[in-house]
Design a protein around this motif. Structure first.
Motif, short mmCIF file in Angstrom:
data_model
loop_
_atom_site.label_atom_id
_atom_site.label_comp_id
_atom_site.label_asym_id
_atom_site.label_seq_id
_atom_site.Cartn_x
_atom_site.Cartn_y
_atom_site.Cartn_z
N VAL A 1 0.89 -1.27 0.03
CA VAL A 1 -0.18 0.22 0.56
C VAL A 1 0.34 1.19 0.24
CG1 VAL A 1 -1.57 1.32 1.34
CG2 VAL A 1 -1.76 -0.79 0.69
N ALA A 2 1.93 1.21 0.52
CA ALA A 2 2.34 2.34 0.48
C ALA A 2 3.67 2.49 -0.95
CB ALA A 2 3.82 2.16 1.85
N ALA A 3 3.87 0.98 -1.37
CA ALA A 3 4.62 1.70 -2.57
C ALA A 3 3.59 2.62 -3.40
CB ALA A 3 4.85 0.35 -3.45
N TYR A 4 1.76 1.82 -3.36
CA TYR A 4 1.35 2.80 -4.08
C TYR A 4 1.22 4.16 -3.72
CZ TYR A 4 -3.39 4.12 -5.64
OH TYR A 4 -4.87 4.33 -5.91
N MET A 5 0.48 4.19 -2.51
CA MET A 5 0.42 5.82 -2.76
C MET A 5 1.61 6.35 -2.61
SD MET A 5 -1.14 5.47 0.86
CE MET A 5 -1.22 7.34 1.51
N MET A 6 2.85 6.09 -2.59
CA MET A 6 4.36 7.17 -2.85
C MET A 6 3.88 7.27 -4.89
SD MET A 6 5.01 8.55 -0.32
CE MET A 6 5.63 9.45 -1.09
N ALA A 7 3.73 6.14 -4.98
CA ALA A 7 3.87 5.57 -6.68
C ALA A 7 3.05 6.63 -7.12
CB ALA A 7 3.53 4.62 -7.09
N ARG A 8 1.35 6.78 -6.65
CA ARG A 8 0.51 7.97 -7.11
C ARG A 8 0.93 9.07 -6.90
NH1 ARG A 8 -4.12 9.90 -5.02
NH2 ARG A 8 -5.70 9.37 -6.58
N ARG A 9 1.89 9.42 -6.59
CA ARG A 9 2.54 11.17 -5.84
C ARG A 9 3.92 11.29 -6.86
NH1 ARG A 9 -1.15 15.00 -5.70
NH2 ARG A 9 1.04 15.61 -4.93
N GLY A 10 3.85 10.56 -8.05
CA GLY A 10 5.21 10.38 -8.88
C GLY A 10 6.05 10.01 -8.38
N LEU A 11 5.73 8.76 -7.70
CA LEU A 11 7.41 8.35 -7.12
C LEU A 11 7.98 7.24 -8.65
CD1 LEU A 11 8.87 8.64 -2.90
CD2 LEU A 11 9.25 9.27 -5.40
N ASP B 1 16.41 8.75 -4.60
CA ASP B 1 16.67 9.69 -3.44
C ASP B 1 16.11 9.41 -1.86
OD1 ASP B 1 17.19 11.12 -5.89
OD2 ASP B 1 15.06 10.79 -6.47
N ALA B 2 15.63 8.23 -2.04
CA ALA B 2 14.36 8.19 -0.46
C ALA B 2 14.54 7.05 -0.57
CB ALA B 2 13.23 9.42 -0.09
N LEU B 3 14.26 6.82 0.96
CA LEU B 3 13.60 5.07 0.96
C LEU B 3 11.94 5.24 1.57
CD1 LEU B 3 16.72 4.12 3.56
CD2 LEU B 3 15.82 3.24 1.53
N VAL B 4 10.86 4.06 1.36
CA VAL B 4 9.90 4.11 1.64
C VAL B 4 9.52 3.13 2.76
CG1 VAL B 4 7.33 4.31 0.40
CG2 VAL B 4 9.26 5.54 -0.62
N THR B 5 9.15 3.53 3.97
CA THR B 5 8.03 1.88 4.76
C THR B 5 6.86 2.26 4.41
OG1 THR B 5 8.34 2.97 6.74
CG2 THR B 5 9.80 2.01 5.46
N GLY B 6 6.57 0.82 4.94
CA GLY B 6 4.72 0.95 5.30
C GLY B 6 4.55 0.99 6.72
N GLU B 7 5.07 1.79 7.65
CA GLU B 7 4.90 2.10 9.12
C GLU B 7 4.22 2.96 9.26
OE1 GLU B 7 9.62 1.40 10.60
OE2 GLU B 7 9.46 2.88 9.10
N SER B 8 3.27 2.14 9.96
CA SER B 8 1.94 3.43 10.73
C SER B 8 2.66 3.42 12.63
CB SER B 8 0.72 2.27 10.56
OG SER B 8 -0.34 2.92 11.12
N LEU B 9 2.10 4.78 12.91
CA LEU B 9 2.46 5.32 14.13
C LEU B 9 1.61 4.45 15.62
CD1 LEU B 9 3.84 7.74 15.09
CD2 LEU B 9 1.68 8.92 16.02
N ALA B 10 2.48 3.56 15.82
CA ALA B 10 1.81 3.40 17.29
C ALA B 10 1.41 1.58 17.20
CB ALA B 10 1.25 3.83 17.95
N GLN B 11 1.34 1.28 15.69
CA GLN B 11 0.92 -0.08 15.52
C GLN B 11 1.05 -1.63 15.98
OE1 GLN B 11 1.81 -2.35 11.32
NE2 GLN B 11 0.14 -1.82 10.43
N VAL B 12 2.80 -1.05 16.69
CA VAL B 12 3.54 -2.21 16.91
C VAL B 12 5.27 -1.11 17.82
CG1 VAL B 12 3.23 -3.99 15.10
CG2 VAL B 12 5.24 -3.28 14.97
#
Ligand code: ATP
Ligand code: MG
Length: 401
Positions: A197-207, A287-298
């Motif tokens: 999902v993280a990949a999809y969302m960042m690709a959607r912003r043009g990455l 240029d950057a790293l992407v992760t699927g982390e979500s605040l306080a999930q674990v």
């Protein structure tokens, strides 16, 4: 009535129309993506005018449905529609409107006609064309009523250079910005729900994205790795062709298991993973790293833990799921088609050797002290980064899982 009505696909550009001077770059990126995504569906002619891309079939075997399906996944396009094309002649327009939209008109009670006349040589002006075509359709479908404010169906006719176009219903496309216009990054892809999902969302912003996956055989299986390859393949419908880097992570992970204090093991491992990912990112000039982390999930995703993770390396870490609930992430995963694969039960290296009671508020000082007491780790991380395997990911060639 013709057997087969000549059709054209229309794709409408979105947010990029706001991009002023950069617009040319955005459009050339989008056109390149459209050309590459339509490869294999038959010959077509692609032209572009006034924020619309026209895709005209140029061979009888052009697969309209497949082309439309693929276009719906291209970021930078907000809407799609099909249109029937005919001569710029009123009688032909009436015939084509009935042949193309007759069925849809039978299913509604109210309609209106809109007309646009880009080709001013056409003898009827727009209001007259609307009126006359509307009257013709009312004669064909006496149950219909005209509602100019809130019609159930809008019949749109456009007179352009290339002919008269009768538009079918518009559907929403993927939105966002064309992939590649915002830079290039490396996505940390686990076998879970969040990182595709993280990949999809960042690709959607043009990455433009590639993926990196950490595998620890024999603790993680070949099947777990196939699952990740399948996920990368599914996401490639949106990101385009890319590379999956698979890191042989067993040695650093065993070293961490044997030397790290148990309650901060996971944060130390996340720092180690980010250092290796950063080395690959730099080598590939991303240029950057992407992760699927979500605040306080674990425990490793509390603010304190993320702070400790972030100082492990210099590149920006983008976390598009950071403010999302698991349910929201799942809804996106379902929509983009990764959920069913993500929930297959296979082990991930992040879930092996994990302690029962991880600290939720680790301090950077204790993390740095623990790393200072692990002098063997940097060499193992360097060897893992060096030994990375490149797996090509091609759209439509995802191995079934
Ligand atoms: P996901 O977050 O993908 O659903 P998960 O929840 O099991 O999987 P977490 O423990 O939440 O994984 O990991 C947080 C993030 O760390 C993931 O979203 C992913 O970006 C990254 N990550 C975890 N394990 C791996 C791995 N084996 N290889 C690459 N990245 C990983
Ligand atoms: Mg997660």
């Amino acid at each position: 009535m013709p057997d087969r009505i000549p059709e054209i696909l229309l794709a409408y550009e979105g947010e990029m129309t706001l991009k002023g001077l950069n617009r040319g770059r955005f459009e050339s990126c989008l056109n390149k993506t459209i050309r590459s995504r339509l490869r294999g569906v038959g010959d077509c002619r692609i032209t572009q005018a006034q924020s619309t891309v026209f895709i005209a079939p140029a061979s009888p075997d052009f697969d309209m449905d497949e082309a439309e399906r693929r276009l719906a996944h291209i970021f930078g396009l907000v809407r799609l529609s099909r249109a029937a094309v005919c001569e710029k002649d009123f009688a032909a327009i009436c015939r084509t409107a009935e042949a193309y939209l007759g069925l849809a008109l039978r299913a509604v009670r109210t309609f209106k006609v809109e007309a646009k006349r880009a080709d001013k040589k056409f003898p009827m002006q727009s209001p007259e064309l609307c009126r006359e075509l509307g009257a013709h359709l009312l004669r064909c479908h006496p149950h219909l009523r005209v509602d100019v404010h809130d019609p159930q169906l809008e019949v749109m006719v456009e007179i352009r250079e290339g002919g008269a176009y009768l538009h079918g219903p518009k559907r929403e496309a993927a939105g966002g910005l064309p992939v590649g216009t915002s830079g290039r990054a490396l996505n940390l892809l686990s076998g879970g729900i969040d990182s595709p999902v993280a990949a999809y969302m960042m690709a959607r912003r043009g990455l433009a994205l590639h993926h990196i996956h950490f595998a620890s055989p024999p603790y993680t299986s070949a099947r777990a790795r196939q699952k990740v390859e399948a996920l990368a393949g599914l996401v490639s419908e949106y990101t385009g062709d890319c590379t999956l880097f698979v890191v042989p992570y067993t040695a650093p992970q065993e070293y961490l298991r044997d030397h790290a204090p148990a309650e901060i093991f996971t944060v130390l491992m996340r720092r180690s993973m980010l250092r290796i990912a950063a080395a690959v990112t730099k080598r590939c000039e991303l240029d950057a790293l992407v992760t699927g982390e979500s605040l306080a999930q674990v425990a490793s995703q509390t603010l304190a833990a993320l702070q400790c993770t972030d100082t492990a390396q210099q590149l920006p870490v983008l976390r598009p799921c950071i403010g999302m609930d698991k349910n929201e992430i799942i809804a996106v995963a379902r929509r983009i088609g990764t959920f069913e694969t993500s929930i297959q039960p296979y082990e991930d290296c992040c879930t092996i050797f994990t302690p029962p009671h991880p600290k939720t508020r680790p301090h950077l000082s204790e993390i740095l002290a623990a790393e200072a007491a692990m002098p063997g780790l940097p060499a193992l991380e360097a060897a893992a980064a060096e030994g990375v395997e490149r797996v090509p990911v091609r759209i439509g060639e995802a191995p079934p899982f």
